[in-house]
Motif scaffolding. Structure first.
Motif, mmCIF file in Angstrom:
data_model
loop_
_atom_site.group_PDB
_atom_site.id
_atom_site.type_symbol
_atom_site.label_atom_id
_atom_site.label_comp_id
_atom_site.label_asym_id
_atom_site.label_seq_id
_atom_site.Cartn_x
_atom_site.Cartn_y
_atom_site.Cartn_z
ATOM 1 N N GLN A 80 0.919 -1.097 0.007
ATOM 2 C CA GLN A 80 -0.008 0.014 -0.093
ATOM 3 C C GLN A 80 0.839 1.168 0.042
ATOM 4 O OE1 GLN A 80 -3.464 -0.003 2.607
ATOM 5 N NE2 GLN A 80 -2.943 -2.032 3.107
ATOM 6 N N ILE A 81 2.190 1.101 0.261
ATOM 7 C CA ILE A 81 3.011 2.396 0.257
ATOM 8 C C ILE A 81 3.582 2.559 -0.997
ATOM 9 C CG2 ILE A 81 5.194 3.254 1.399
ATOM 10 C CD1 ILE A 81 4.585 1.530 3.721
ATOM 11 N N PRO A 82 3.541 3.853 -1.882
ATOM 12 C CA PRO A 82 3.677 4.037 -3.057
ATOM 13 C C PRO A 82 5.233 3.641 -3.321
ATOM 14 C CG PRO A 82 2.287 5.948 -2.398
ATOM 15 C CD PRO A 82 2.578 4.858 -1.175
ATOM 16 N N ARG A 83 5.562 2.725 -4.209
ATOM 17 C CA ARG A 83 6.872 2.544 -4.603
ATOM 18 C C ARG A 83 7.656 3.584 -5.166
ATOM 19 N NH1 ARG A 83 10.447 -0.116 -8.029
ATOM 20 N NH2 ARG A 83 11.450 -1.702 -7.161
ATOM 21 N N ASP A 84 6.821 4.399 -6.030
ATOM 22 C CA ASP A 84 7.609 5.430 -6.834
ATOM 23 C C ASP A 84 8.288 6.459 -5.906
ATOM 24 O OD1 ASP A 84 4.831 6.620 -6.013
ATOM 25 O OD2 ASP A 84 4.684 7.898 -7.748
ATOM 26 N N ARG A 85 7.729 6.761 -4.806
ATOM 27 C CA ARG A 85 8.044 7.695 -3.836
ATOM 28 C C ARG A 85 8.837 7.179 -2.567
ATOM 29 N NH1 ARG A 85 5.107 11.989 0.024
ATOM 30 N NH2 ARG A 85 7.185 12.996 0.792
ATOM 31 N N TRP A 86 8.653 5.786 -2.244
ATOM 32 C CA TRP A 86 9.289 5.320 -1.078
ATOM 33 C C TRP A 86 9.876 4.086 -1.323
ATOM 34 C CZ3 TRP A 86 8.704 8.687 2.743
ATOM 35 C CH2 TRP A 86 7.826 9.631 2.800
ATOM 36 N N ARG A 87 10.893 3.822 -0.603
ATOM 37 C CA ARG A 87 11.405 2.603 -0.541
ATOM 38 C C ARG A 87 11.090 1.683 0.775
ATOM 39 N NH1 ARG A 87 15.240 1.509 -4.472
ATOM 40 N NH2 ARG A 87 16.226 3.517 -5.142
ATOM 41 N N VAL A 111 10.633 2.351 6.020
ATOM 42 C CA VAL A 111 10.222 3.265 5.027
ATOM 43 C C VAL A 111 10.965 4.493 4.880
ATOM 44 C CG1 VAL A 111 8.081 4.545 3.926
ATOM 45 C CG2 VAL A 111 7.727 2.284 5.268
ATOM 46 N N ILE A 112 11.884 4.573 3.705
ATOM 47 C CA ILE A 112 12.633 5.673 3.608
ATOM 48 C C ILE A 112 12.263 6.244 2.054
ATOM 49 C CG2 ILE A 112 15.032 6.327 2.902
ATOM 50 C CD1 ILE A 112 15.751 3.459 4.470
ATOM 51 N N GLU A 113 12.465 7.689 2.298
ATOM 52 C CA GLU A 113 11.999 8.214 0.984
ATOM 53 C C GLU A 113 13.017 7.781 -0.101
ATOM 54 O OE1 GLU A 113 11.172 12.308 0.404
ATOM 55 O OE2 GLU A 113 11.259 12.835 2.525
ATOM 56 N N ARG A 114 12.311 7.749 -1.658
ATOM 57 C CA ARG A 114 13.323 6.973 -2.457
ATOM 58 C C ARG A 114 14.704 7.504 -2.522
ATOM 59 N NH1 ARG A 114 13.280 3.018 -5.564
ATOM 60 N NH2 ARG A 114 11.135 2.295 -5.006
ATOM 61 N N ASP A 115 14.750 8.952 -2.631
ATOM 62 C CA ASP A 115 16.065 9.716 -2.741
ATOM 63 C C ASP A 115 16.972 9.856 -1.750
ATOM 64 O OD1 ASP A 115 15.230 10.130 -5.275
ATOM 65 O OD2 ASP A 115 14.197 12.193 -4.934
ATOM 66 N N PRO A 162 21.180 4.832 8.755
ATOM 67 C CA PRO A 162 20.926 5.654 9.601
ATOM 68 C C PRO A 162 19.196 6.023 9.872
ATOM 69 C CG PRO A 162 22.236 6.602 8.036
ATOM 70 C CD PRO A 162 21.841 5.280 7.446
ATOM 71 N N SER A 163 18.929 6.170 11.213
ATOM 72 C CA SER A 163 17.741 6.387 11.777
ATOM 73 C C SER A 163 17.266 7.836 11.216
ATOM 74 C CB SER A 163 17.294 6.244 13.096
ATOM 75 O OG SER A 163 18.042 7.003 13.746
ATOM 76 N N GLY A 164 18.130 8.731 10.756
ATOM 77 C CA GLY A 164 17.801 10.145 10.504
ATOM 78 C C GLY A 164 17.310 10.227 9.118
ATOM 79 N N VAL A 165 17.370 8.988 8.025
ATOM 80 C CA VAL A 165 16.674 9.031 6.893
ATOM 81 C C VAL A 165 15.478 8.344 6.835
ATOM 82 C CG1 VAL A 165 19.049 9.337 5.892
ATOM 83 C CG2 VAL A 165 18.197 6.955 6.065
ATOM 84 N N VAL A 166 14.805 7.759 8.060
ATOM 85 C CA VAL A 166 13.847 6.793 8.026
ATOM 86 C C VAL A 166 12.614 7.606 8.199
ATOM 87 C CG1 VAL A 166 12.919 5.083 9.166
ATOM 88 C CG2 VAL A 166 15.323 4.839 8.992
ATOM 89 N N ALA A 167 11.527 7.331 7.380
ATOM 90 C CA ALA A 167 10.493 8.208 7.583
ATOM 91 C C ALA A 167 9.450 7.495 8.654
ATOM 92 C CB ALA A 167 9.603 8.213 6.177
#
Length: 195
Positions: free
Chosen positions: A54-61, A83-87, A97-102
């Protein structure tokens, strides 16, 4: 006579990194303790798959069982879903690193109740993970925690929202409403002390 090795373990991270985990098990480092869990059940895996789909693959890893690096913590938790932003994905390596995790997701089992609702709640909050979703197939509910604050074992989330299975859950950070209607359930166990 039994020999006892009373040498102090000085680097649990080194021991953890060199640990040979048997096939079908996963290991985590949680506040200096190495925790090993047996393979995960079908209900657990189907819930993780449903959330991931359900999490859009085009924006999220959407990364399953990815090791996290939590600054200033002797912890390397392995959430069921990260879940991490694709970029925002860092280069290679075992730890993210937890700092990049949404958002992180944990699906509760009868053996992980206290860790998921307790230890990991403060560990993820200490790592400033913006959203922590706990899915509990025994209580048939989701608990969304947001707005992390504090440090160490005193860290926590300021906001929590509970949603019963079958009700959609707004995941504003991801811009979606999570459909929980197909989440499987497990027989209730003795009610844990957590919310």
């Amino acid at each position: 006579m039994t020999a006892v090795d009373d040498r102090l373990i000085t680097d649990v991270r080194e021991i953890f990194e060199n640990l040979e985990v048997p096939e079908g098990f996963k290991a985590e480092l949680l506040r200096g303790d190495i925790v090993m869990m047996a393979g995960l059940g079908l209900v657990h895996n189907m819930i993780v798959e449903s959330v991931q789909d359900q999490i859009p693959r085009d924006r999220w890893r959407r990364l399953q069982v990815q090791d996290l690096d939590i600054p200033d913590e002797l912890s390397e938790p392995v959430p069921d879903l990260v879940v991490i932003e694709r970029d925002a994905v860092p280069g290679a390596g075992r730890l993210v690193p937890s700092g990049v995790v949404a958002m992180v997701v944990e699906v509760v089992s009868k053996n992980s109740v206290d860790r998921d609702y307790g230890d990991k709640r403060s560990i993820y909050a200490a790592g400033k993970v913006p959203a922590y979703l706990i899915i509990d197939p025994m209580a048939e509910q989701c608990l969304l925690l947001t707005e992390p604050t504090g440090q160490g074992e005193e860290a926590d989330y300021l906001l929590e929202r509970t949603s019963k299975f079958g009700m959609p859950l707004s995941l504003d950070i991801l811009g979606i409403k999570l459909d929980t209607s197909e989440f499987g359930t497990l027989p209730p166990v003795k009610r844990h002390r957590r919310p």
